[in-house]
Design a protein around this motif. Structure first.
Motif, PDB file in Angstrom:
ATOM      1  N   GLU A  35     -51.290  39.860  86.562  1.00 38.55           N
ATOM      2  CA  GLU A  35     -52.490  40.668  86.413  1.00 38.55           C
ATOM      3  C   GLU A  35     -51.893  42.007  85.665  1.00 38.55           C
ATOM      4  OE1 GLU A  35     -52.194  42.791  90.586  1.00 38.55           O
ATOM      5  OE2 GLU A  35     -53.128  40.824  90.736  1.00 38.55           O
ATOM      6  N   TYR A  52     -57.423  43.182  85.313  1.00 37.50           N
ATOM      7  CA  TYR A  52     -57.330  41.975  84.455  1.00 37.50           C
ATOM      8  C   TYR A  52     -56.435  40.844  85.214  1.00 37.50           C
ATOM      9  CZ  TYR A  52     -58.920  44.754  80.626  1.00 37.50           C
ATOM     10  OH  TYR A  52     -59.992  45.572  79.650  1.00 37.50           O
ATOM     11  N   TYR A  53     -56.803  39.903  85.058  1.00 38.43           N
ATOM     12  CA  TYR A  53     -55.855  38.467  85.400  1.00 38.43           C
ATOM     13  C   TYR A  53     -55.802  37.527  83.977  1.00 38.43           C
ATOM     14  CZ  TYR A  53     -55.403  38.820  90.460  1.00 38.43           C
ATOM     15  OH  TYR A  53     -55.106  39.301  91.781  1.00 38.43           O
ATOM     16  N   GLY A  54     -54.664  37.195  83.940  1.00 37.31           N
ATOM     17  CA  GLY A  54     -54.317  36.025  82.772  1.00 37.31           C
ATOM     18  C   GLY A  54     -53.702  34.746  83.580  1.00 37.31           C
ATOM     19  N   PHE A 112     -58.694  34.348  80.587  1.00 38.62           N
ATOM     20  CA  PHE A 112     -58.559  35.796  80.882  1.00 38.62           C
ATOM     21  C   PHE A 112     -59.786  36.319  81.831  1.00 38.62           C
ATOM     22  CE2 PHE A 112     -58.690  40.193  78.659  1.00 38.62           C
ATOM     23  CZ  PHE A 112     -57.542  40.402  79.301  1.00 38.62           C
ATOM     24  N   ILE A 327     -51.935  38.875  78.173  1.00 37.24           N
ATOM     25  CA  ILE A 327     -52.569  39.651  78.832  1.00 37.24           C
ATOM     26  C   ILE A 327     -52.794  40.909  78.199  1.00 37.24           C
ATOM     27  CG2 ILE A 327     -53.176  41.292  80.816  1.00 37.24           C
ATOM     28  CD1 ILE A 327     -51.868  38.951  82.495  1.00 37.24           C
ATOM     29  N   LYS A 331     -56.172  42.182  76.375  1.00 38.99           N
ATOM     30  CA  LYS A 331     -56.792  43.306  76.932  1.00 38.99           C
ATOM     31  C   LYS A 331     -56.722  44.536  75.856  1.00 38.99           C
ATOM     32  CE  LYS A 331     -55.169  47.235  79.973  1.00 38.99           C
ATOM     33  NZ  LYS A 331     -54.172  47.639  81.170  1.00 38.99           N
TER      34      LYS A 331
END
Length: 404
Positions: A35, A52-54, A112, A327, A331
Motif C-alpha cells: 500500500e 492506494y493498494y497494489g 491497482f 504502485i 500512482k
C-alpha cells in the motif's frame, strides 16, 4: 459490526474495472500486496489525499524466482532495497528494461486500488446514521435499494471539510458520550443546511432521519467501542476488502487457486487485515451470495483465497519490492505527476490488470449510468410501488412523529 463492515465495501463493489482479467487457465497463483499513502485514521492530510493498494500476481513464486534478479538490481543501484520513492524517475529508468523482462518472463499482472480518504469519512457517516436498521425514520427503499446512492450524494453535498472532520472525529471516538454529543452537533448543522437541496422529497427524508438521530443518538451506535473497532472502519481495511474481492475475481475468472497471499508487514493494520481475510475464508463455504436488497450488489465469497494471508517484511520479499515500484509508477501516472517516458512500458503493458476506486465520484459514475439505463416502469409497476411506499410511510410516520 460485520454487517456494517460489509455494507461499507458493497457501496463500491465491482466498480470501474478498466481492464480485462486474463491469466492462463488452471494452476496456481501467488499474490503480493502493498500500500501507499497510508495515514491511518487521519483522513485530512493534504499531502496524502488517497490511499492506494497494489497487487502483483504471478503463476510463479516471486519470492523464490526473483531473488537473484532483485539482488542484481540492488547491486546495480547500490541500495539495500528497491524502494521506488527513493530511486525516483532517473534511477528507475536505468533498470526499466530489466523490469519489463521480469514482467514478460514471469507473466506479472498488476491490480491497482484507490480510496479517497475525505469521501470515506462522508460515506461512513451515511452508513451509520442513515442505516435503516439503526434509524427507523429512514424509508426502507432509501437505504436497501440503489436509491441509497442518490441519498448518499445529497447528504455528502451538505458537508464542508470542517464538519466532515467533526463527524469523523466522533465516528472513531471510543468515549460514547463524546461521540454522541458531536454526532448531535453535526446533525443539527446538517439540518441548517438541508434547504440547499433542490427537491422536497430528499429534504423530507434527510430532515426526518437527522431529527430522529438527534433525539436518539445512542441508537445510532456512532462511536467505536475499542481500538479494534476503529481499525475495522479505517480506509486501510476498506481498501483491503477491495483487494480481497479483486483477488477472488481473478481466481473465479481464471479457475486458479491461490497458493500464497503475501502482505507487507506493518504494525498497525496487519491484525485487522488478517481478521477480514479469515472472515472471508471461513465464509467462502456459503452456498449462496449474500444479498443486500433489490438491485443492490451481492457479496459472493466462494472464490476467496483458501489460504491465510502472510504478513511479511518488505525486506524479506522480492515480490513486495517489485510491487512497490508498480504502485509508485501507477500512482504518479494517475495523479498527473512527472513520470519518465521510458517507464511507461510497465504501465501500458498491464492490459490484464484491474483498477477499482472507492470515492463519491466513482460511485456516482457507476450508479448514475445504472439509473439512466433503467427501463420505464409500467402503470402496474407504478401502482404497486405506490402501495409499497404507502405501507412504509405508515411504518416510519410514528418514528418521525416521536422525533418532532
Amino acid at each position: 459490526m460485520i454487517m456494517v463492515f460489509m455494507r461499507v465495501f458493497l457501496r463500491e463493489s465491482k466498480n470501474a474495472y478498466l481492464y480485462t482479467v486474463k491469466l492462463h487457465q488452471g494452476g496456481v497463483v501467488y499474490f503480493y500486496i502493498d500500500e501507499s499513502g497510508q495515514t491511518g485514521l487521519e483522513l485530512f492530510d493534504e499531502n496524502q489525499p488517497f490511499l492506494y493498494y497494489g497487487v502483483l500476481s504471478s503463476e510463479y513464486d516471486l519470492d523464490k524466482h526473483l531473488v537473484p534478479y532483485v539482488e542484481k538490481l540492488r547491486k546495480t543501484l547500490g541500495v539495500e532495497r528497491l524502494h521506488a520513492a527513493e530511486l525516483g524517475n532517473g534511477r528507475l529508468v536505468t533498470i526499466v528494461d530489466d523490469l519489463v523482462e521480469l514482467k514478460n518472463k514471469y507473466n506479472l499482472s498488476f491490480d491497482f486500488y484507490r480510496l479517497t480518504k475525505k469521501d470515506h469519512a462522508a460515506l461512513c457517516f451515511f452508513d451509520q446514521v442513515f442505516d435503516q436498521g439503526n434509524n427507523p425514520a429512514v424509508p426502507w427503499n432509501a437505504y436497501w435499494t440503489p436509491l441509497r446512492y442518490v441519498l448518499v450524494a445529497k447528504v455528502s453535498y451538505l458537508f464542508d471539510e470542517d464538519l466532515l472532520k467533526k463527524a469523523w472525529k466522533a465516528r472513531i471516538a471510543i468515549k460514547k458520550s463524546f461521540a454522541e454529543k458531536e454526532l448531535v452537533d453535526v446533525c443539527k448543522e446538517l439540518l441548517n443546511r438541508v434547504h440547499w437541496l433542490p427537491d422536497t422529497r430528499s429534504i423530507e427524508i434527510i430532515t426526518d432521519a437527522l431529527n430522529w438521530a438527534v433525539k436518539n443518538p445512542s441508537k445510532i451506535y456512532y462511536h467505536a467501542s475499542s481500538k479494534e473497532d476503529k481499525l475495522q472502519i479505517s480506509p486501510n481495511l476498506i481498501g483491503f476488502q477491495s483487494v480481497m474481492h479483486g483477488i477472488a475475481t481473478r481466481l473465479e475468472n481464471t479457475k486458479l487457486e491461490a497458493t500464497r497471499v503475501v502482505v507487507d508487514r506493518q504494525s498497525e493494520f496487519n491484525k485487522a487485515q488478517e481478521w477480514i481475510s479469515d472472515l472471508y475464508r471461513n465464509a467462502k463455504k456459503l452456498d449462496e451470495p449474500m444479498g443486500f436488497g433489490p438491485g443492490m450488489p451481492t457479496m459472493d465469497l466462494k472464490h476467496m483465497p483458501a489460504v491465510p494471508i502472510e504478513c511479511t517484511p518488505g525486506t524479506d520479499s522480492s515480490g513486495l519490492e517489485i510491487v512497490d515500484i508498480y504502485i509508485w509508477l501507477f500512482k504518479r501516472h494517475m495523479e498527473g505527476k512527472q513520470l519518465a517516458d521510458e517507464l511507461y512500458p510497465l504501465i501500458l503493458g498491464q492490459a490484464n490488470g484491474m483498477f477499482n476506486e472507492v470515492s463519491l465520484q466513482a460511485l456516482m459514475e457507476r450508479w448514475g449510468k445504472w439509473f439512466q439505463d433503467l427501463p420505464e416502469p409500467t402503470p402496474e409497476q407504478i401502482e404497486k410501488g405506490r402501495e409499497l411506499l404507502k405501507i412504509d410511510e405508515e411504518r416510519r410516520a410514528k418514528h418521525v412523529k416521536s422525533a418532532t
